[in-house]
Design a protein around this motif. Structure first.
Motif, mmCIF file in Angstrom:
data_model
loop_
_atom_site.group_PDB
_atom_site.id
_atom_site.type_symbol
_atom_site.label_atom_id
_atom_site.label_comp_id
_atom_site.label_asym_id
_atom_site.label_seq_id
_atom_site.Cartn_x
_atom_site.Cartn_y
_atom_site.Cartn_z
ATOM 1 N N LEU A 4 90.324 61.930 46.359
ATOM 2 C CA LEU A 4 91.709 61.631 46.719
ATOM 3 C C LEU A 4 91.900 60.202 47.216
ATOM 4 N N THR A 5 90.842 59.405 47.212
ATOM 5 C CA THR A 5 90.907 58.021 47.659
ATOM 6 C C THR A 5 91.516 57.149 46.561
ATOM 7 N N PRO A 6 92.434 56.236 46.924
ATOM 8 C CA PRO A 6 92.975 55.329 45.903
ATOM 9 C C PRO A 6 91.856 54.590 45.185
ATOM 10 N N SER A 7 91.948 54.501 43.880
ATOM 11 C CA SER A 7 90.851 53.949 43.087
ATOM 12 C C SER A 7 90.547 52.496 43.414
ATOM 13 N N SER A 8 91.524 51.739 43.882
ATOM 14 C CA SER A 8 91.274 50.330 44.197
ATOM 15 C C SER A 8 90.349 50.178 45.399
ATOM 16 N N SER A 9 90.248 51.204 46.259
ATOM 17 C CA SER A 9 89.392 51.100 47.429
ATOM 18 C C SER A 9 87.997 51.672 47.201
ATOM 19 N N LEU A 10 87.743 52.166 46.014
ATOM 20 C CA LEU A 10 86.421 52.693 45.693
ATOM 21 C C LEU A 10 85.533 51.589 45.140
ATOM 22 N N PRO A 11 84.255 51.593 45.531
ATOM 23 C CA PRO A 11 83.351 50.594 44.950
ATOM 24 C C PRO A 11 83.084 50.925 43.487
ATOM 25 N N SER A 12 82.932 49.892 42.685
ATOM 26 C CA SER A 12 82.609 50.140 41.282
ATOM 27 C C SER A 12 81.100 50.322 41.163
ATOM 28 N N SER A 13 80.705 51.191 40.288
ATOM 29 C CA SER A 13 79.295 51.493 40.126
ATOM 30 C C SER A 13 79.021 51.825 38.672
ATOM 31 N N LYS A 14 77.922 51.335 38.167
ATOM 32 C CA LYS A 14 77.546 51.659 36.793
ATOM 33 C C LYS A 14 77.137 53.130 36.686
ATOM 34 N N LEU A 15 76.667 53.710 37.798
ATOM 35 C CA LEU A 15 76.218 55.093 37.779
ATOM 36 C C LEU A 15 77.339 56.049 37.382
ATOM 37 N N ILE A 64 92.838 69.443 43.246
ATOM 38 C CA ILE A 64 92.491 68.029 43.410
ATOM 39 C C ILE A 64 93.300 67.181 42.433
ATOM 40 N N GLU A 65 93.354 67.607 41.189
ATOM 41 C CA GLU A 65 94.110 66.839 40.189
ATOM 42 C C GLU A 65 95.597 66.804 40.534
ATOM 43 N N LEU A 66 96.147 67.919 40.975
ATOM 44 C CA LEU A 66 97.561 67.939 41.377
ATOM 45 C C LEU A 66 97.808 67.044 42.589
ATOM 46 N N SER A 67 96.895 67.064 43.543
ATOM 47 C CA SER A 67 97.021 66.218 44.737
ATOM 48 C C SER A 67 96.996 64.741 44.371
ATOM 49 N N GLN A 68 96.207 64.382 43.378
ATOM 50 C CA GLN A 68 96.117 62.981 42.973
ATOM 51 C C GLN A 68 97.429 62.473 42.399
ATOM 52 N N SER A 69 98.256 63.365 41.903
ATOM 53 C CA SER A 69 99.534 62.935 41.316
ATOM 54 C C SER A 69 100.510 62.411 42.366
ATOM 55 N N ILE A 70 100.300 62.734 43.639
ATOM 56 C CA ILE A 70 101.210 62.257 44.695
ATOM 57 C C ILE A 70 100.603 61.123 45.523
ATOM 58 N N PRO A 72 99.345 57.290 45.899
ATOM 59 C CA PRO A 72 99.514 55.985 45.237
ATOM 60 C C PRO A 72 98.198 55.500 44.615
ATOM 61 N N GLU A 73 98.298 54.894 43.466
ATOM 62 C CA GLU A 73 97.177 54.345 42.719
ATOM 63 C C GLU A 73 96.226 55.410 42.174
ATOM 64 N N ARG A 74 96.620 56.652 42.225
ATOM 65 C CA ARG A 74 95.847 57.738 41.620
ATOM 66 C C ARG A 74 96.775 58.470 40.670
ATOM 67 N N GLY A 75 96.235 59.229 39.802
ATOM 68 C CA GLY A 75 97.057 59.981 38.876
ATOM 69 C C GLY A 75 96.336 61.210 38.374
ATOM 70 N N MET A 76 97.102 62.208 38.048
ATOM 71 C CA MET A 76 96.551 63.433 37.485
ATOM 72 C C MET A 76 96.192 63.185 36.022
ATOM 73 N N GLU A 77 95.004 63.607 35.637
ATOM 74 C CA GLU A 77 94.582 63.494 34.250
ATOM 75 C C GLU A 77 94.152 64.861 33.748
ATOM 76 N N PHE A 78 94.723 65.267 32.635
ATOM 77 C CA PHE A 78 94.405 66.565 32.047
ATOM 78 C C PHE A 78 92.916 66.666 31.724
ATOM 79 N N TYR A 79 92.325 65.608 31.199
ATOM 80 C CA TYR A 79 90.918 65.666 30.803
ATOM 81 C C TYR A 79 89.977 65.693 32.008
ATOM 82 N N ASP A 80 90.431 65.199 33.158
ATOM 83 C CA ASP A 80 89.652 65.377 34.385
ATOM 84 C C ASP A 80 89.617 66.852 34.762
ATOM 85 N N LEU A 81 90.754 67.516 34.609
ATOM 86 C CA LEU A 81 90.818 68.953 34.887
ATOM 87 C C LEU A 81 89.904 69.722 33.930
#
Length: 104
Positions: A4-15, A64-70, A72-81
């Motif tokens: 549920l963390t905004p994606s801009s605040s997550l560290p990028s990782s090749k893993l 989790i996917e529904l929560s991400q839709s509300i 900011p900077e996150r979004g619900m994705e059907f393929y994540d579900l």
């Protein structure tokens, strides 16, 4: 919490550059451990434990996917579900196979 963390605040990782694979692995582990815990308390109710594990982990993935839709900077994705649900099914299937091998 990271889901549920905004994606801009997550560290990028090749893993975890393979986003959907990450979802599958996380839910595989979650569902395996969840059903293992249920089955440890009530091993005589294996069928019920598996059904409950599928329902709860899939509802959790959907929430989790529904929560991400509300958020900011996150979004619900059907393929994540789809990846969440696939991981749940794989984890519970792995549990079922491992428990069956113990009985043989």
């Amino acid at each position: 919490m990271l889901t549920l963390t905004p994606s801009s605040s997550l560290p990028s990782s090749k893993l975890f550059s393979y986003d959907k694979l990450g979802h599958v692995v996380i839910f595989l582990v979650l569902s395996y451990l969840f059903v293992s815990g249920l089955n440890k308390n009530k091993p005589d109710k294996l069928r019920f434990n598996i059904l409950l594990g599928i329902v709860i982990t899939m509802v959790y993935g959907a929430s989790i996917e529904l929560s991400q839709s509300i958020i900011p900077e996150r979004g619900m994705e059907f393929y994540d579900l789809v990846a969440n649900c696939s991981g749940s099914i794989l984890g519970i299937s792995l549990f079922y196979v491992s428990i069956k091998k113990k009985w043989q």
